[in-house]
Design a protein around this motif. Sequence first.
Motif, short mmCIF file in Angstrom:
data_model
loop_
_atom_site.label_atom_id
_atom_site.label_comp_id
_atom_site.label_asym_id
_atom_site.label_seq_id
_atom_site.Cartn_x
_atom_site.Cartn_y
_atom_site.Cartn_z
N GLY A 145 65.71 21.84 12.42
CA GLY A 145 64.63 22.58 12.53
C GLY A 145 64.68 23.57 13.69
N ASP A 146 65.83 24.32 13.99
CA ASP A 146 65.83 24.98 15.11
C ASP A 146 65.23 26.33 14.57
OD1 ASP A 146 66.73 23.34 17.05
OD2 ASP A 146 68.88 23.62 16.32
N VAL A 147 64.02 26.67 14.69
CA VAL A 147 63.29 28.06 14.15
C VAL A 147 63.71 29.21 14.98
CG1 VAL A 147 61.13 27.81 15.53
CG2 VAL A 147 61.31 28.99 13.27
N TYR A 181 65.90 23.36 0.50
CA TYR A 181 65.67 21.89 0.36
C TYR A 181 65.58 21.03 1.61
CZ TYR A 181 67.10 17.45 -1.32
OH TYR A 181 67.26 16.06 -1.23
N ILE A 182 66.62 21.54 2.38
CA ILE A 182 66.70 20.76 3.75
C ILE A 182 65.60 20.65 4.42
CG2 ILE A 182 68.02 20.45 5.73
CD1 ILE A 182 70.69 21.46 4.14
N THR A 183 64.90 21.80 4.67
CA THR A 183 63.66 22.21 5.56
C THR A 183 62.64 21.35 4.83
OG1 THR A 183 63.65 24.23 4.41
CG2 THR A 183 64.67 24.24 6.68
N ALA A 184 62.69 21.48 3.70
CA ALA A 184 61.63 20.58 2.79
C ALA A 184 61.56 18.98 3.27
CB ALA A 184 61.57 20.85 1.58
N VAL A 185 62.61 18.58 3.01
CA VAL A 185 62.98 16.94 3.32
C VAL A 185 62.88 16.76 4.56
CG1 VAL A 185 64.64 15.08 3.01
CG2 VAL A 185 64.32 17.09 1.06
N TYR A 186 63.35 17.34 5.56
CA TYR A 186 62.98 17.02 6.88
C TYR A 186 61.99 17.48 7.43
CZ TYR A 186 68.16 15.58 7.22
OH TYR A 186 69.15 14.94 7.17
N LYS A 190 57.98 25.32 9.60
CA LYS A 190 58.26 26.70 10.13
C LYS A 190 59.61 27.45 9.58
CE LYS A 190 55.53 26.63 14.27
NZ LYS A 190 55.44 26.51 15.68
N CYS A 191 60.57 26.46 9.64
CA CYS A 191 61.78 26.89 8.95
C CYS A 191 61.81 27.42 7.65
CB CYS A 191 62.97 26.12 9.24
SG CYS A 191 63.45 25.71 11.06
N LEU A 197 60.45 33.79 3.83
CA LEU A 197 60.12 35.27 4.34
C LEU A 197 61.29 36.34 4.34
CD1 LEU A 197 57.92 34.60 7.43
CD2 LEU A 197 57.29 35.93 5.58
N HIS A 198 62.56 35.62 4.31
CA HIS A 198 63.76 36.21 4.23
C HIS A 198 64.44 36.31 2.98
CE1 HIS A 198 64.83 37.24 8.83
NE2 HIS A 198 63.65 36.47 8.67
#
Length: 313
Positions: A145-147, A181-186, A190-191, A197-198
């Motif tokens: 989660g290092d945005v 997927y990873i950012t949703a599960v964790y 913001k990530c 966006l990208h």
Amino acid sequence: MVLGKAANMSLMDISKIFSLLQPKEDEENESQQLNQAVSNNDDKLLSELLVQDQYRRCINSRSGWGIPGTPLRMAAALGHLRCLEVLLAHGAEVDSLDVKAQTPLFTAVSAKHLDCVVVLLKAGADPNGSQYNNCSPVLTAAREGDVDILQELLDHGAEVDVRPKVPEWASNATACRGPLYITAVYGHLKCFKLFLLHGANPNFNCTDEKMLGRIKQPKTVLDICLHYGCGVEYIQLLIDFGADVYLPTLVTDKTTQHNEAVQLLLKKRVCPKTLMSQTRLAIRKYLPVANKMSCIDQLDIPHVLKNYLKHIT
């Protein structure tokens, strides 16, 4: 470089090559002194050593206990920014690999040293890391989660739909689980938004049609968000960025009547997108995936429309 000539090397093959690249006995002392200077964060001593030929020749030597690596890898791992800058200024190989096929950038991302990440990327480090490593800087930053680090990687052209590298025979749902997927599960909202966006694919974590074709029932990102109970914000973002609301298989019963995420998805299935929203999706789809945000800045349109394309309200 010898590694660049064999795209299908195994990690064992790479380890054997590294064993041949270890410093000779007469270079071991110089290499250790370089590593000691980096370990002590003594950039002045490091500079003094590197103006001497015998030390400069060892700048890319791999040594040390545990995971033998270059002085640049050690500086990145420890977050010793000035030493890292000195090494780069004296010609250290920015994408040198350790025995795990990890680059200094990967090490800096794993250790959460944002300043080192910035300097390495500006020096030309590959934002995707090494092709020989099963993981990548983007996947690591997504998991943690290092945005801010993720922003730097994506701004420098990192692949947004990257996935773990697995053999072709290992095609399964797990192999398709990319950073979205990873950012949703964790729960890293913001990530999650940053990937969209990208230009991340809002339907699947994987864009490899061959792999998706081998999976009986590939799960969409919407499926995953619903399964793991992600907040309604995740569902709304996916819809805003063009996810196909008809792809997920919804089973509605008494337990889903009060589920905001499910109810939002059902509502969107009967309410078409506005013309403005469809226009935004069409324009964003036309833009290249790499550096999508900077491409929007270069468009000859009013600032308010640029903000709309960037989902800035």
